[in-house]
Design an enzyme around this catalytic site. Structure first.
Site, PDB file in Angstrom:
ATOM      1  N   LYS A 147      -1.204   9.409   4.013  1.00  0.00           N
ATOM      2  CA  LYS A 147      -1.647   9.601   2.641  1.00  0.00           C
ATOM      3  C   LYS A 147      -2.208   8.277   2.116  1.00  0.00           C
ATOM      4  O   LYS A 147      -1.848   7.234   2.661  1.00  0.00           O
ATOM      5  CB  LYS A 147      -0.511  10.115   1.769  1.00  0.00           C
ATOM      6  CG  LYS A 147       0.496   9.050   1.334  1.00  0.00           C
ATOM      7  CD  LYS A 147       1.398   9.551   0.239  1.00  0.00           C
ATOM      8  CE  LYS A 147       2.005   8.396  -0.505  1.00  0.00           C
ATOM      9  NZ  LYS A 147       2.959   8.719  -1.532  1.00  0.00           N
ATOM     10  N   ASP A 176       2.918  14.285   5.603  1.00  0.00           N
ATOM     11  CA  ASP A 176       3.676  14.103   4.366  1.00  0.00           C
ATOM     12  C   ASP A 176       5.110  13.916   4.847  1.00  0.00           C
ATOM     13  O   ASP A 176       5.752  14.875   5.275  1.00  0.00           O
ATOM     14  CB  ASP A 176       3.567  15.337   3.458  1.00  0.00           C
ATOM     15  CG  ASP A 176       4.243  15.078   2.116  1.00  0.00           C
ATOM     16  OD1 ASP A 176       5.329  14.465   2.132  1.00  0.00           O
ATOM     17  OD2 ASP A 176       3.703  15.463   1.078  1.00  0.00           O
ATOM     18  N   HIS A 177       5.579  12.663   4.802  1.00  0.00           N
ATOM     19  CA  HIS A 177       6.840  12.400   5.504  1.00  0.00           C
ATOM     20  C   HIS A 177       8.020  13.146   4.876  1.00  0.00           C
ATOM     21  O   HIS A 177       9.059  13.299   5.510  1.00  0.00           O
ATOM     22  CB  HIS A 177       7.113  10.902   5.646  1.00  0.00           C
ATOM     23  CG  HIS A 177       7.465  10.215   4.381  1.00  0.00           C
ATOM     24  ND1 HIS A 177       6.519   9.737   3.521  1.00  0.00           N
ATOM     25  CD2 HIS A 177       8.654   9.938   3.819  1.00  0.00           C
ATOM     26  CE1 HIS A 177       7.120   9.192   2.491  1.00  0.00           C
ATOM     27  NE2 HIS A 177       8.409   9.302   2.638  1.00  0.00           N
ATOM     28  N   LYS A 181      11.822  15.315   6.655  1.00  0.00           N
ATOM     29  CA  LYS A 181      13.223  15.022   6.321  1.00  0.00           C
ATOM     30  C   LYS A 181      14.106  16.196   6.730  1.00  0.00           C
ATOM     31  O   LYS A 181      13.758  17.354   6.530  1.00  0.00           O
ATOM     32  CB  LYS A 181      13.381  14.767   4.813  1.00  0.00           C
ATOM     33  CG  LYS A 181      12.826  13.417   4.383  1.00  0.00           C
ATOM     34  CD  LYS A 181      13.050  13.209   2.906  1.00  0.00           C
ATOM     35  CE  LYS A 181      12.407  11.932   2.418  1.00  0.00           C
ATOM     36  NZ  LYS A 181      13.130  10.729   2.787  1.00  0.00           N
ATOM     37  N   GLU A 215      12.924   6.647  -8.153  1.00  0.00           N
ATOM     38  CA  GLU A 215      13.015   5.383  -7.407  1.00  0.00           C
ATOM     39  C   GLU A 215      13.560   4.316  -8.338  1.00  0.00           C
ATOM     40  O   GLU A 215      13.225   4.312  -9.530  1.00  0.00           O
ATOM     41  CB  GLU A 215      11.632   4.956  -6.928  1.00  0.00           C
ATOM     42  CG  GLU A 215      11.036   5.874  -5.883  1.00  0.00           C
ATOM     43  CD  GLU A 215       9.618   5.433  -5.525  1.00  0.00           C
ATOM     44  OE1 GLU A 215       9.486   4.555  -4.675  1.00  0.00           O
ATOM     45  OE2 GLU A 215       8.681   5.963  -6.131  1.00  0.00           O
ATOM     46  N   ASP A 234       0.179   9.987  -6.660  1.00  0.00           N
ATOM     47  CA  ASP A 234       0.948   9.359  -5.579  1.00  0.00           C
ATOM     48  C   ASP A 234       2.129  10.229  -5.126  1.00  0.00           C
ATOM     49  O   ASP A 234       2.517  10.177  -3.958  1.00  0.00           O
ATOM     50  CB  ASP A 234       1.466   7.988  -6.052  1.00  0.00           C
ATOM     51  CG  ASP A 234       2.054   7.168  -4.920  1.00  0.00           C
ATOM     52  OD1 ASP A 234       1.379   7.054  -3.877  1.00  0.00           O
ATOM     53  OD2 ASP A 234       3.190   6.667  -5.057  1.00  0.00           O
ATOM     54  N   HIS A 239       4.123  15.035  -2.273  1.00  0.00           N
ATOM     55  CA  HIS A 239       5.538  15.226  -1.920  1.00  0.00           C
ATOM     56  C   HIS A 239       6.219  16.321  -2.755  1.00  0.00           C
ATOM     57  O   HIS A 239       6.862  17.215  -2.214  1.00  0.00           O
ATOM     58  CB  HIS A 239       6.328  13.925  -2.089  1.00  0.00           C
ATOM     59  CG  HIS A 239       5.764  12.772  -1.328  1.00  0.00           C
ATOM     60  ND1 HIS A 239       5.333  12.883  -0.038  1.00  0.00           N
ATOM     61  CD2 HIS A 239       5.556  11.473  -1.670  1.00  0.00           C
ATOM     62  CE1 HIS A 239       4.887  11.705   0.380  1.00  0.00           C
ATOM     63  NE2 HIS A 239       5.009  10.836  -0.593  1.00  0.00           N
TER      64      HIS A 239
HETATM   65  P1  NAD Z   1      -1.736  -2.818   5.569  1.00  0.00           P
HETATM   66  O1  NAD Z   1      -2.733  -3.384   4.619  1.00  0.00           O
HETATM   67  O2  NAD Z   1      -0.415  -3.496   5.712  1.00  0.00           O
HETATM   68  O3  NAD Z   1      -2.398  -2.772   7.030  1.00  0.00           O
HETATM   69  C1  NAD Z   1      -3.714  -2.364   7.240  1.00  0.00           C
HETATM   70  C2  NAD Z   1      -4.037  -2.390   8.723  1.00  0.00           C
HETATM   71  O4  NAD Z   1      -5.385  -1.929   8.891  1.00  0.00           O
HETATM   72  C3  NAD Z   1      -3.965  -3.754   9.386  1.00  0.00           C
HETATM   73  O5  NAD Z   1      -3.430  -3.594  10.683  1.00  0.00           O
HETATM   74  C4  NAD Z   1      -5.445  -4.170   9.493  1.00  0.00           C
HETATM   75  O6  NAD Z   1      -5.714  -5.046  10.584  1.00  0.00           O
HETATM   76  C5  NAD Z   1      -6.083  -2.838   9.722  1.00  0.00           C
HETATM   77  N1  NAD Z   1      -7.506  -2.856   9.318  1.00  0.00           N
HETATM   78  C6  NAD Z   1      -8.004  -3.025   8.065  1.00  0.00           C
HETATM   79  N2  NAD Z   1      -9.364  -3.014   8.119  1.00  0.00           N
HETATM   80  C7  NAD Z   1      -9.712  -2.826   9.411  1.00  0.00           C
HETATM   81  C8  NAD Z   1     -10.962  -2.738  10.102  1.00  0.00           C
HETATM   82  N3  NAD Z   1     -12.138  -2.830   9.476  1.00  0.00           N
HETATM   83  N4  NAD Z   1     -10.927  -2.548  11.428  1.00  0.00           N
HETATM   84  C9  NAD Z   1      -9.744  -2.438  12.092  1.00  0.00           C
HETATM   85  N5  NAD Z   1      -8.555  -2.523  11.505  1.00  0.00           N
HETATM   86  C10 NAD Z   1      -8.532  -2.724  10.178  1.00  0.00           C
HETATM   87  O7  NAD Z   1      -1.581  -1.270   5.177  1.00  0.00           O
HETATM   88  P2  NAD Z   1      -0.293  -0.323   5.392  1.00  0.00           P
HETATM   89  O8  NAD Z   1       0.671  -0.558   4.288  1.00  0.00           O
HETATM   90  O9  NAD Z   1       0.198  -0.447   6.794  1.00  0.00           O
HETATM   91  O10 NAD Z   1      -0.912   1.123   5.116  1.00  0.00           O
HETATM   92  C11 NAD Z   1      -1.794   1.766   6.027  1.00  0.00           C
HETATM   93  C12 NAD Z   1      -2.191   3.114   5.443  1.00  0.00           C
HETATM   94  O11 NAD Z   1      -1.022   3.929   5.294  1.00  0.00           O
HETATM   95  C13 NAD Z   1      -2.814   3.025   4.045  1.00  0.00           C
HETATM   96  O12 NAD Z   1      -3.787   4.027   3.911  1.00  0.00           O
HETATM   97  C14 NAD Z   1      -1.650   3.340   3.106  1.00  0.00           C
HETATM   98  O13 NAD Z   1      -2.079   3.914   1.894  1.00  0.00           O
HETATM   99  C15 NAD Z   1      -0.881   4.348   3.940  1.00  0.00           C
HETATM  100  N6  NAD Z   1       0.549   4.396   3.607  1.00  0.00           N
HETATM  101  C16 NAD Z   1       1.307   3.269   3.693  1.00  0.00           C
HETATM  102  C17 NAD Z   1       2.661   3.339   3.378  1.00  0.00           C
HETATM  103  C18 NAD Z   1       3.550   2.133   3.479  1.00  0.00           C
HETATM  104  O14 NAD Z   1       4.746   2.292   3.223  1.00  0.00           O
HETATM  105  N7  NAD Z   1       3.059   0.967   3.839  1.00  0.00           N
HETATM  106  C19 NAD Z   1       3.233   4.549   2.991  1.00  0.00           C
HETATM  107  C20 NAD Z   1       2.420   5.695   2.948  1.00  0.00           C
HETATM  108  C21 NAD Z   1       1.081   5.594   3.261  1.00  0.00           C
END
Ligand code: NAD
Length: 482
Positions: A147, A176-177, A181, A215, A234, A239
């Site tokens: 998401k 959708d994690h 659950k 939260e 969000d 969810h």
């Molecule tokens: P982050 O910013 O920590 O990591 C992004 C990753 O994408 C990095 O590994 C980066 O190297 C890579 N990246 C960015 N641009 C790139 C490119 N042009 N080419 C190749 N690689 C590229 O982000 P995150 O927190 O890990 O989140 C990733 C996705 O998951 C997002 O869409 C976020 O909305 C979604 N998400 C994250 C969470 C969370 O808890 N972190 C929860 C739900 C959803």
């Protein structure tokens, strides 16, 4: 009782965004747990892909330190060294051509291929295109999407369209994690595996249903993303909507992906538009050293909600007249997610007016302490008159299932293994996501067109006062957030 482990076939799981927060905190630790449990086989490989200039050895070191941080109890296991050897790395630029041939060389043609898009959704289209252009993916490959899946109906449609140029719906796994659950799946088991509840599961016997996802933390490091989204986009659109669907749907003919998802879709399509008087939005203020929402997102004129409560009606035979109250927010008094199904009072009390009013409630708790309780009315023990009290019948899983309950996989573990097995039951279908946005967009438009601001609430509270009124005006009240 130990959860049964059925090993999956050999696979290559390519994690785009392999150096990101989600990969380090959730995806890689989940894979390691499945490896230790014996479900991920020795001929399965994880290929981390990101922009960072790393080689496989330095990526393995990065994974090792993430596992030490997020799986400290498991890292002493002898399995760690073996697991780490099953990890590779490819540096790629998703927007350019760098690294793609290298990835094509590393992904095996004779293993199950899954591509996890753990990157910004703005890159999804380009990743799908490159996987096709470099002949990396085949017609049996799976793609897994995180998401947010769009920010409104038109962006979700555009995203679905671009993915469908190269992948069919049965290859697309939208995560959708919440659906992974244990308790959420138990909701289906309780409803459709027992005779007890289903005959009562309708507006004739159920007064209302309340869903709370609270939260205690604020927006943390996600301020700039969150301020563009807010609690409605969000949390509610995905969810809470998924929880609502599982509570409200008709029994599917069988527990198969499309049968379940068809029934969920019917629920979303039966949702009434929400009146503006049935929406309460809030934004947390500051308290002591705690930053306000404004400070946390760095936008003093933000009108984005960090809390929302809604009264939702479903127009169908089963639910007409039984409202669903949904609320979610940040910086609330506790971290607590639960569904409460509150039954009607008995039609007549034989015990007279002094016995008070009593209702049964089935409470399904998602976190913390996953489990269920059923409030039953019984006689207060002791001599004297017939006094009634409500007591909870506790079905906390940790107690009922014994210490091995820890062996039950968490949501990401289960969902990733479902991807490898090719089981889409717990993933959202494209039409479901679009239908959810079709309902969400007009709700958001109501406050955007009026330029209305969310009410303030104190951190550590239950949200704005108006949210209590949402229930009070109907003669009902929210359960405590605890
Ligand atoms: P982050 O910013 O920590 O990591 C992004 C990753 O994408 C990095 O590994 C980066 O190297 C890579 N990246 C960015 N641009 C790139 C490119 N042009 N080419 C190749 N690689 C590229 O982000 P995150 O927190 O890990 O989140 C990733 C996705 O998951 C997002 O869409 C976020 O909305 C979604 N998400 C994250 C969470 C969370 O808890 N972190 C929860 C739900 C959803």
């Amino acid at each position: 009782m130990v959860s049964r482990v059925i090993p999956v076939q050999a696979f290559d799981l390519v994690v785009f965004g392999g150096t990101g927060d989600l990969a380090k905190r959730k995806i890689l630790p989940s894979l390691f747990r499945r490896f230790v449990a014996g479900q991920m086989p020795r001929d399965a490989f994880v290929i981390g892909v990101a922009r960072s200039e790393l080689d496989t050895k330095s990526y393995q070191d990065l994974v090792m330190s993430s596992l030490k941080e997020f799986e400290p109890e498991l890292v002493a296991s002898a399995e760690l060294e073996i697991f780490i050897k099953q990890i590779k790395y490819v540096q790629i630029d998703a927007q350019g051509d760098f690294g793609w041939s290298d990835l094509a060389d590393k992904v095996r043609k004779d293993a199950i291929q899954a591509f996890y898009f753990s990157v910004s959704p703005s890159l999804f289209g380009q990743l799908a295109e490159k996987l096709y252009k470099y002949s990396i993916a085949s017609q049996s490959s799976r793609i897994v999407l995180e998401k947010p899946f769009g920010r409104d109906l038109s962006s979700a449609r555009a995203l679905n369209a671009v993915l469908k140029e190269h992948f069919s719906e049965d290859q697309i796994y939208r995560i959708d994690h919440y659906l992974g659950k244990e308790t959420v799946q138990n909701l289906m088991a309780v409803r459709f595996g027992n005779m007890l509840f289903e005959p009562l599961w309708n507006s004739q016997y159920i007064d209302h249903i309340q869903v709370t996802v609270a939260e205690s933390v604020g927006v943390e490091g996600r301020g700039s993303y969150y301020d563009q989204a807010g609690a409605m986009r969000d949390m509610i659109q995905n969810h809470l909507m998924q929880l609502l669907c599982l509570i409200a749907m008709e029994p599917p003919a069988k527990f198969s992906p499309d049968a379940v998802r068809d029934e969920k879709l019917k629920v979303i399509r039966a949702l009434d538009p929400v009146n503006s008087s049935d929406i309460v939005r809030g934004q947390y203020s500051n308290s002591g050293s705690d930053k306000s929402y404004f400070d946390a997102v760095g936008n003093p004129s933000s009108k984005t909600e960090s809390f929302i409560a809604l009264k939702v009606q479903i127009s169908n035979w089963r639910w007409a007249g039984t409202p669903f109250y949904l609320r979610t927010g940040k910086k609330l008094k506790a971290r607590c997610s639960e569904i409460a199904v509150v039954f009607k009072e008995t039609p007549h009390s034989i015990f007279g007016p002094d016995a008070g009013s009593h209702r049964n409630a089935l409470v399904i708790r998602l976190q913390p302490d996953e489990g269920m309780t059923m409030d039953l009315t019984i006689k207060e023990p002791g001599p004297g008159g017939m006094r009634l009290i409500d007591v909870p019948l506790d079905m906390t899983f940790a107690e009922a299932l014994g210490p091995e309950v820890d062996a039950i996989p968490d949501a990401y573990e289960r969902l990733i293994m479902d991807v490898i097995r090719g089981n889409q039951t717990l993933f959202m279908r494209g039409d479901e996501v679009e239908a959810a946005w079709s309902w969400t967009d007009p709700v958001i438009d109501q406050w955007v067109s009026k330029g209305s601001k969310p009410s303030k609430y104190d951190p550590g509270s239950s949200g704005p006062e108006d949210s209590l009124m949402l229930m009070h005006k109907d003669g009902r009240k929210w359960r405590e957030i605890s």
